[in-house]
Design a protein around this motif. Structure first.
Motif, PDB file in Angstrom:
ATOM      1  N   VAL A 176      -6.455 -10.566  65.896  1.00 19.85           N
ATOM      2  CA  VAL A 176      -5.040 -10.946  66.029  1.00 19.85           C
ATOM      3  C   VAL A 176      -4.225  -9.791  66.576  1.00 19.85           C
ATOM      4  CG1 VAL A 176      -2.983 -11.634  64.744  1.00 19.85           C
ATOM      5  CG2 VAL A 176      -5.190 -12.707  64.242  1.00 19.85           C
ATOM      6  N   ALA A 177      -4.496  -8.596  66.109  1.00 21.36           N
ATOM      7  CA  ALA A 177      -3.717  -7.431  66.525  1.00 21.36           C
ATOM      8  C   ALA A 177      -3.876  -7.139  68.008  1.00 21.36           C
ATOM      9  CB  ALA A 177      -4.120  -6.215  65.698  1.00 21.36           C
ATOM     10  N   ARG A 178      -5.073  -7.405  68.517  1.00 19.13           N
ATOM     11  CA  ARG A 178      -5.286  -7.150  69.952  1.00 19.13           C
ATOM     12  C   ARG A 178      -4.467  -8.091  70.827  1.00 19.13           C
ATOM     13  NH1 ARG A 178     -10.705  -6.227  68.338  1.00 19.13           N
ATOM     14  NH2 ARG A 178     -11.244  -8.411  68.752  1.00 19.13           N
ATOM     15  N   GLN A 179      -4.083  -9.249  70.309  1.00 21.58           N
ATOM     16  CA  GLN A 179      -3.356 -10.238  71.098  1.00 21.58           C
ATOM     17  C   GLN A 179      -1.844 -10.178  70.886  1.00 21.58           C
ATOM     18  OE1 GLN A 179      -5.023 -14.161  70.485  1.00 21.58           O
ATOM     19  NE2 GLN A 179      -7.073 -13.321  70.195  1.00 21.58           N
ATOM     20  N   ALA A 180      -1.373  -9.349  69.976  1.00 23.17           N
ATOM     21  CA  ALA A 180       0.045  -9.304  69.644  1.00 23.17           C
ATOM     22  C   ALA A 180       0.650  -7.968  70.061  1.00 23.17           C
ATOM     23  CB  ALA A 180       0.236  -9.518  68.144  1.00 23.17           C
ATOM     24  N   ALA A 181       1.916  -8.021  70.437  1.00 21.38           N
ATOM     25  CA  ALA A 181       2.660  -6.800  70.756  1.00 21.38           C
ATOM     26  C   ALA A 181       3.661  -6.555  69.630  1.00 21.38           C
ATOM     27  CB  ALA A 181       3.391  -6.959  72.085  1.00 21.38           C
ATOM     28  N   PRO A 182       3.730  -5.340  69.108  1.00 20.86           N
ATOM     29  CA  PRO A 182       4.646  -5.070  67.981  1.00 20.86           C
ATOM     30  C   PRO A 182       6.095  -5.227  68.396  1.00 20.86           C
ATOM     31  CG  PRO A 182       3.724  -3.028  68.851  1.00 20.86           C
ATOM     32  CD  PRO A 182       2.981  -4.142  69.515  1.00 20.86           C
ATOM     33  N   MET A 183       6.930  -5.785  67.495  1.00 18.75           N
ATOM     34  CA  MET A 183       8.353  -5.955  67.783  1.00 18.75           C
ATOM     35  C   MET A 183       9.082  -4.613  67.688  1.00 18.75           C
ATOM     36  SD  MET A 183       9.132  -9.523  65.790  1.00 18.75           S
ATOM     37  CE  MET A 183      10.863  -9.402  66.195  1.00 18.75           C
ATOM     38  N   HIS A 184       8.696  -3.776  66.729  1.00 20.52           N
ATOM     39  CA  HIS A 184       9.332  -2.480  66.542  1.00 20.52           C
ATOM     40  C   HIS A 184       8.244  -1.424  66.627  1.00 20.52           C
ATOM     41  CE1 HIS A 184      12.913  -4.623  65.250  1.00 20.52           C
ATOM     42  NE2 HIS A 184      12.137  -5.329  64.437  1.00 20.52           N
ATOM     43  N   ARG A 185       8.179  -0.738  67.757  1.00 25.65           N
ATOM     44  CA  ARG A 185       7.097   0.218  67.977  1.00 25.65           C
ATOM     45  C   ARG A 185       7.103   1.350  66.942  1.00 25.65           C
ATOM     46  NH1 ARG A 185       4.321   0.005  72.486  1.00 25.65           N
ATOM     47  NH2 ARG A 185       4.918  -1.454  74.113  1.00 25.65           N
ATOM     48  N   ARG A 186       8.306   1.889  66.654  1.00 28.78           N
ATOM     49  CA  ARG A 186       8.373   3.029  65.743  1.00 28.78           C
ATOM     50  C   ARG A 186       7.913   2.632  64.354  1.00 28.78           C
ATOM     51  NH1 ARG A 186      13.805   6.272  66.008  1.00 28.78           N
ATOM     52  NH2 ARG A 186      12.977   6.419  68.115  1.00 28.78           N
ATOM     53  N   ARG A 187       8.385   1.446  63.893  1.00 33.16           N
ATOM     54  CA  ARG A 187       7.998   1.006  62.564  1.00 33.16           C
ATOM     55  C   ARG A 187       6.505   0.715  62.515  1.00 33.16           C
ATOM     56  NH1 ARG A 187      11.438  -3.857  60.487  1.00 33.16           N
ATOM     57  NH2 ARG A 187      13.022  -2.273  60.982  1.00 33.16           N
ATOM     58  N   LYS A 223      -4.757   0.765  69.236  1.00 36.82           N
ATOM     59  CA  LYS A 223      -3.535   0.896  70.028  1.00 36.82           C
ATOM     60  C   LYS A 223      -3.363  -0.306  70.939  1.00 36.82           C
ATOM     61  CE  LYS A 223      -1.296   3.999  73.312  1.00 36.82           C
ATOM     62  NZ  LYS A 223      -1.246   3.104  74.446  1.00 36.82           N
ATOM     63  N   GLN A 224      -2.162  -0.882  70.890  1.00 38.01           N
ATOM     64  CA  GLN A 224      -1.879  -2.054  71.697  1.00 38.01           C
ATOM     65  C   GLN A 224      -1.320  -1.640  73.051  1.00 38.01           C
ATOM     66  OE1 GLN A 224      -2.502  -5.315  70.777  1.00 38.01           O
ATOM     67  NE2 GLN A 224      -3.635  -4.183  69.224  1.00 38.01           N
ATOM     68  N   PRO A 225      -1.681  -2.362  74.104  1.00 39.07           N
ATOM     69  CA  PRO A 225      -1.102  -2.047  75.417  1.00 39.07           C
ATOM     70  C   PRO A 225       0.366  -2.401  75.450  1.00 39.07           C
ATOM     71  CG  PRO A 225      -2.361  -4.080  75.521  1.00 39.07           C
ATOM     72  CD  PRO A 225      -2.594  -3.498  74.161  1.00 39.07           C
ATOM     73  N   ALA A 226       1.085  -1.727  76.313  1.00 40.87           N
ATOM     74  CA  ALA A 226       2.502  -2.030  76.489  1.00 40.87           C
ATOM     75  C   ALA A 226       2.642  -3.450  76.987  1.00 40.87           C
ATOM     76  CB  ALA A 226       3.112  -1.052  77.497  1.00 40.87           C
ATOM     77  N   PRO A 227       3.785  -4.107  76.703  1.00 37.71           N
ATOM     78  CA  PRO A 227       3.964  -5.505  77.146  1.00 37.71           C
ATOM     79  C   PRO A 227       3.753  -5.680  78.638  1.00 37.71           C
ATOM     80  CG  PRO A 227       5.697  -4.856  75.635  1.00 37.71           C
ATOM     81  CD  PRO A 227       4.913  -3.622  75.930  1.00 37.71           C
ATOM     82  N   GLU A 228       4.230  -4.712  79.417  1.00 42.17           N
ATOM     83  CA  GLU A 228       4.066  -4.873  80.863  1.00 42.17           C
ATOM     84  C   GLU A 228       2.611  -4.726  81.288  1.00 42.17           C
ATOM     85  OE1 GLU A 228       5.597  -0.745  79.828  1.00 42.17           O
ATOM     86  OE2 GLU A 228       6.154  -2.835  79.473  1.00 42.17           O
TER      87      GLU A 228
END
Length: 201
Positions: free
Chosen positions: A19-30, A41-46
Motif C-alpha cells: 500500500v505504501a508504495r502506491q500512496a503519496a504522503p499528504m504531509h511530507r514532514r510529518r 522512500k516514496q517517489p515524488a508525485p511528479e
C-alpha cells in the motif's frame, strides 16, 4: 496497566509495504518524522505520475497545400461523381451530349418547387417522355440558395439539385433512365441535368 505495542506480522508488513508504495504522503514532514513503521522512500508525485507526452503536430504554413492522399477526404462533389460514372449509352453520343451538341427534346423546370411538389412532377415527366419515344430530356433544378432552410446540422445547398439524381436512380424512374450527366453551360450548367432515356419496350 499499559498496553504493549503490537508489532506487525510478516503478512501485515508485506501488505503495508504494498500500500505504501502506491500512496503519496499528504504531509511530507510529518511522514518523515513518523517512527512507527519504516516504509520505503516514496517517489515524488511528479515522478510517480509523469506528465503525458504528445508528439508535436507538423508545422503548417499559410498557403501550404493540404495532403491530397488523406483517407478521410470528404465525399467528391456531385458533378464529379456523375462525370466519373461509367458511360452506359453510346460513347460518341455521350461526348456530343456533354459538349452541349445534342439538343434536348423536352424539358421540365423544377426550380422553386418543394421536394413534395417536384417528385411527382419529375416521375410523370420522365415516364411520359419515355412513352413518347424521347431520348434526351433536360431537368432544370436550379443551383439552390446558399441555405435552403434552417437545419440543426450543416446541409448541402441546392436540395433539388442533389435530390433529383437520387430519384432518377430509384424506381419507378430507374428502368427508364440510361444516363445522367450535368448539363452544358448553354443548357443550364450546374442547375440542370441531361437525362438520356432508354427506349420504351
Amino acid at each position: 496497566m499499559a498496553r504493549r505495542p503490537r508489532h506487525l506480522s510478516p503478512e501485515e508488513r508485506a501488505l503495508w509495504d504494498s500500500v505504501a508504495r502506491q500512496a503519496a504522503p499528504m504531509h511530507r514532514r510529518r511522514a518523515a518524522q513518523s517512527t512507527h513503521v519504516s516504509a520505503p522512500k516514496q517517489p515524488a508525485p511528479e515522478e510517480a505520475n509523469p506528465p503525458a507526452r504528445f508528439d508535436p503536430l507538423p508545422r503548417f504554413h499559410v498557403g501550404q497545400k493540404a495532403d491530397a492522399a488523406r483517407p478521410d477526404d470528404l465525399l467528391p462533389g456531385l458533378r464529379d461523381r456523375l462525370r466519373a460514372a461509367p458511360v452506359a449509352m453510346d460513347a460518341k453520343a455521350h461526348g456530343r451530349m456533354t459538349r452541349g451538341k445534342l439538343k434536348p427534346e423536352a424539358r421540365i423546370d423544377l426550380h422553386g418547387m418543394t421536394l413534395a411538389e417536384a417528385h411527382p412532377e419529375l416521375v410523370a415527366f420522365i415516364l411520359s417522355s419515355q412513352a413518347m419515344g424521347r431520348r434526351l430530356v433536360l431537368v432544370i433544378t436550379g443551383k439552390g440558395r446558399a441555405r435552403d432552410y434552417d437545419a440543426p446540422m450543416p446541409v448541402r445547398y441546392g436540395v433539388l439539385r442533389h435530390q433529383v439524381p437520387q430519384w432518377l436512380a430509384l424506381s419507378p424512374l430507374k428502368q427508364a433512365v440510361l444516363q445522367i450527366t450535368p448539363a452544358h453551360i448553354r443548357h443550364g450548367g450546374e442547375g440542370a441535368y441531361y437525362v438520356y432515356l432508354r427506349r420504351a419496350r
